[in-house]
Scaffold this motif. Structure first.
Motif, PDB file in Angstrom:
ATOM      1  N   GLY A  50       6.955  16.156  -8.182  1.00  0.00           N
ATOM      2  CA  GLY A  50       7.469  16.781  -7.578  1.00  0.00           C
ATOM      3  C   GLY A  50       6.860  16.590  -5.969  1.00  0.00           C
ATOM      4  N   GLY A  51       7.144  15.632  -5.370  1.00  0.00           N
ATOM      5  CA  GLY A  51       6.720  13.836  -3.983  1.00  0.00           C
ATOM      6  C   GLY A  51       5.927  12.906  -4.209  1.00  0.00           C
ATOM      7  N   LYS A  52       5.716  12.607  -2.561  1.00  0.00           N
ATOM      8  CA  LYS A  52       4.912  11.342  -2.994  1.00  0.00           C
ATOM      9  C   LYS A  52       3.827  10.961  -3.618  1.00  0.00           C
ATOM     10  N   ASP A  53       2.825  12.864  -3.077  1.00  0.00           N
ATOM     11  CA  ASP A  53       1.803  12.655  -3.806  1.00  0.00           C
ATOM     12  C   ASP A  53       1.319  12.900  -5.126  1.00  0.00           C
ATOM     13  N   GLN A  54       2.035  13.175  -5.989  1.00  0.00           N
ATOM     14  CA  GLN A  54       2.106  13.148  -7.051  1.00  0.00           C
ATOM     15  C   GLN A  54       2.717  12.146  -7.759  1.00  0.00           C
ATOM     16  N   LEU A  55       3.629  10.880  -7.323  1.00  0.00           N
ATOM     17  CA  LEU A  55       3.992   9.739  -7.754  1.00  0.00           C
ATOM     18  C   LEU A  55       2.255   9.328  -8.193  1.00  0.00           C
ATOM     19  N   VAL A  56       1.304   8.897  -6.501  1.00  0.00           N
ATOM     20  CA  VAL A  56       0.919   8.298  -6.594  1.00  0.00           C
ATOM     21  C   VAL A  56      -0.468   8.949  -7.415  1.00  0.00           C
ATOM     22  N   GLY A  57      -0.545  10.220  -7.868  1.00  0.00           N
ATOM     23  CA  GLY A  57      -1.693  10.613  -9.137  1.00  0.00           C
ATOM     24  C   GLY A  57      -1.224  10.474 -10.434  1.00  0.00           C
ATOM     25  N   GLU A  58       0.710   9.670 -10.566  1.00  0.00           N
ATOM     26  CA  GLU A  58       0.731   9.255 -11.897  1.00  0.00           C
ATOM     27  C   GLU A  58       0.587   8.001 -12.044  1.00  0.00           C
ATOM     28  N   ILE A  59       1.281   7.361 -11.351  1.00  0.00           N
ATOM     29  CA  ILE A  59       0.219   6.088 -10.813  1.00  0.00           C
ATOM     30  C   ILE A  59      -1.172   5.583 -11.929  1.00  0.00           C
ATOM     31  N   VAL A  60      -2.390   5.973 -10.269  1.00  0.00           N
ATOM     32  CA  VAL A  60      -3.471   6.472 -10.644  1.00  0.00           C
ATOM     33  C   VAL A  60      -3.650   6.908 -12.695  1.00  0.00           C
ATOM     34  N   ASP A  61      -3.142   7.627 -12.748  1.00  0.00           N
ATOM     35  CA  ASP A  61      -3.117   8.950 -14.128  1.00  0.00           C
ATOM     36  C   ASP A  61      -3.086   7.032 -15.401  1.00  0.00           C
ATOM     37  N   ARG A  62      -1.924   6.518 -14.947  1.00  0.00           N
ATOM     38  CA  ARG A  62      -1.425   5.339 -15.781  1.00  0.00           C
ATOM     39  C   ARG A  62      -2.595   4.672 -15.519  1.00  0.00           C
ATOM     40  N   TRP A  63      -3.326   4.073 -14.703  1.00  0.00           N
ATOM     41  CA  TRP A  63      -4.541   3.304 -14.543  1.00  0.00           C
ATOM     42  C   TRP A  63      -5.320   3.412 -15.814  1.00  0.00           C
ATOM     43  N   GLY A  81       0.568  -0.856  -0.143  1.00  0.00           N
ATOM     44  CA  GLY A  81      -0.554  -0.221   0.338  1.00  0.00           C
ATOM     45  C   GLY A  81       0.626   1.196  -0.329  1.00  0.00           C
ATOM     46  N   VAL A  82       0.672   2.014  -0.262  1.00  0.00           N
ATOM     47  CA  VAL A  82       1.017   3.928  -0.081  1.00  0.00           C
ATOM     48  C   VAL A  82       1.820   4.390   0.695  1.00  0.00           C
ATOM     49  N   HIS A  83       0.833   3.912   1.896  1.00  0.00           N
ATOM     50  CA  HIS A  83       1.059   4.289   3.020  1.00  0.00           C
ATOM     51  C   HIS A  83       2.557   3.051   3.751  1.00  0.00           C
ATOM     52  N   GLY A  84       2.868   2.151   3.244  1.00  0.00           N
ATOM     53  CA  GLY A  84       3.125   0.910   4.057  1.00  0.00           C
ATOM     54  C   GLY A  84       5.016   0.856   3.469  1.00  0.00           C
ATOM     55  N   ALA A  85       5.179   1.939   2.073  1.00  0.00           N
ATOM     56  CA  ALA A  85       6.324   2.415   1.083  1.00  0.00           C
ATOM     57  C   ALA A  85       6.970   3.972   1.526  1.00  0.00           C
ATOM     58  N   THR A  86       7.838   3.471   1.885  1.00  0.00           N
ATOM     59  CA  THR A  86       8.634   5.210   1.725  1.00  0.00           C
ATOM     60  C   THR A  86       9.419   5.946   0.565  1.00  0.00           C
ATOM     61  N   ILE A  87       8.919   6.996   0.711  1.00  0.00           N
ATOM     62  CA  ILE A  87      10.248   7.543  -1.119  1.00  0.00           C
ATOM     63  C   ILE A  87      11.547   6.460  -0.807  1.00  0.00           C
ATOM     64  N   ALA A  88      12.352   5.963   0.461  1.00  0.00           N
ATOM     65  CA  ALA A  88      13.426   5.917   0.489  1.00  0.00           C
ATOM     66  C   ALA A  88      13.646   4.497   0.150  1.00  0.00           C
ATOM     67  N   GLU A  89      12.687   3.163   0.416  1.00  0.00           N
ATOM     68  CA  GLU A  89      12.752   2.264  -0.043  1.00  0.00           C
ATOM     69  C   GLU A  89      12.203   2.710  -2.245  1.00  0.00           C
ATOM     70  N   ILE A  90      11.313   3.237  -2.419  1.00  0.00           N
ATOM     71  CA  ILE A  90      11.063   3.264  -3.645  1.00  0.00           C
ATOM     72  C   ILE A  90      12.703   3.632  -4.024  1.00  0.00           C
ATOM     73  N   THR A  91      13.422   4.295  -3.944  1.00  0.00           N
ATOM     74  CA  THR A  91      14.009   4.876  -5.144  1.00  0.00           C
ATOM     75  C   THR A  91      15.487   4.095  -4.181  1.00  0.00           C
ATOM     76  N   ASN A  92      15.918   3.559  -2.888  1.00  0.00           N
ATOM     77  CA  ASN A  92      17.117   1.847  -3.416  1.00  0.00           C
ATOM     78  C   ASN A  92      15.832   1.472  -4.730  1.00  0.00           C
ATOM     79  N   ARG A  93      14.843   0.455  -4.326  1.00  0.00           N
ATOM     80  CA  ARG A  93      14.185  -1.001  -4.994  1.00  0.00           C
ATOM     81  C   ARG A  93      14.652  -0.041  -7.096  1.00  0.00           C
ATOM     82  N   ALA A  94      14.645   1.745  -7.146  1.00  0.00           N
ATOM     83  CA  ALA A  94      14.504   1.889  -8.589  1.00  0.00           C
ATOM     84  C   ALA A  94      15.755   2.113  -9.106  1.00  0.00           C
ATOM     85  N   GLY A  95      17.110   2.214  -7.499  1.00  0.00           N
ATOM     86  CA  GLY A  95      18.616   2.261  -7.624  1.00  0.00           C
ATOM     87  C   GLY A  95      18.813   3.404  -8.338  1.00  0.00           C
ATOM     88  N   VAL A  96      17.909   4.717  -7.637  1.00  0.00           N
ATOM     89  CA  VAL A  96      18.650   5.765  -7.984  1.00  0.00           C
ATOM     90  C   VAL A  96      18.001   6.901  -6.788  1.00  0.00           C
TER      91      VAL A  96
END
Length: 196
Positions: free
Chosen positions: A56-69, A31-46
């Protein structure tokens, strides 16, 4: 040797996609609350700062995922040629193919939809994608009208509800769900040959 502007653009796009993919994976898992930006970027290698740079931040990242869907869903009824049956078969087959190809995205969205704190992202995305959603709904209603349906709007709503339910169930249980049997059943519901 310095990288060209095109190489820099490609590197930025790879980093952006890597962040999105990692976020989708983690949101599907926790879920969104269970994942931190640090974990996301660590997994992404960036670097962590790239989330702010690209989104722009985590909220906008969530919004982009919903827009992709949303864009994925809106894209199904875009075929303008062929018979009404061919176009309807394309929507159904497209939905099942996308469910398989985008299982983690559907799983992440399903997880997000069950979290009341995330529902605002769906409302915002629905607003941003309203024209595309309306066009997709109209296209499907047109297909049902061509097929002689008495209530094309109701047929569109029922098809959408059926397909969404199947995709959500498949997202929940994965390969244990009989996805090909479900595809054949939906096609049969509309009198369409599953082997065409």
């Amino acid at each position: 040797m310095a990288r060209s502007e095109e190489q820099n653009r490609q590197a930025r796009e790879r980093a952006r996609e890597s962040i999105l993919s990692s976020a989708i994976e983690l949101f599907a898992e926790r879920g969104v609350h269970g994942a931190t930006i640090a974990e996301i970027t660590n997994r992404a290698g960036v670097a962590q700062g790239l989330v702010n740079y690209h989104f722009g931040g985590k909220d906008q990242l969530v919004g982009e995922i919903v827009d992709r869907w949303f864009r994925l869903l809106i894209g199904f009824p875009t075929a303008r040629s062929g018979s009404a049956d061919d176009r309807l078969r394309g929507i159904i087959d497209g939905t099942f193919a996308a469910a398989s190809a985008n299982l983690l995205l559907h799983r992440a969205v399903s997880t997000m939809q069950q979290d009341p704190a995330q529902l605002r992202f769906f409302a915002e995305a629905a607003e941003r994608n309203a024209a595309g959603v309306a066009a997709a709904e109209q296209a499907v209603r047109g297909i049902f009208a061509e097929r002689g349906a008495a209530e094309p709007a109701l047929e569109e709503a029922m098809l959408r509800t059926t397909l969404e339910g199947i995709v959500l169930k498949y997202a929940a249980v994965g390969e244990a769900f009989p996805i090909e049997g479900a595809r054949r059943w939906v096609l049969g519901l509309y009198g369409l040959d599953a082997d065409s």
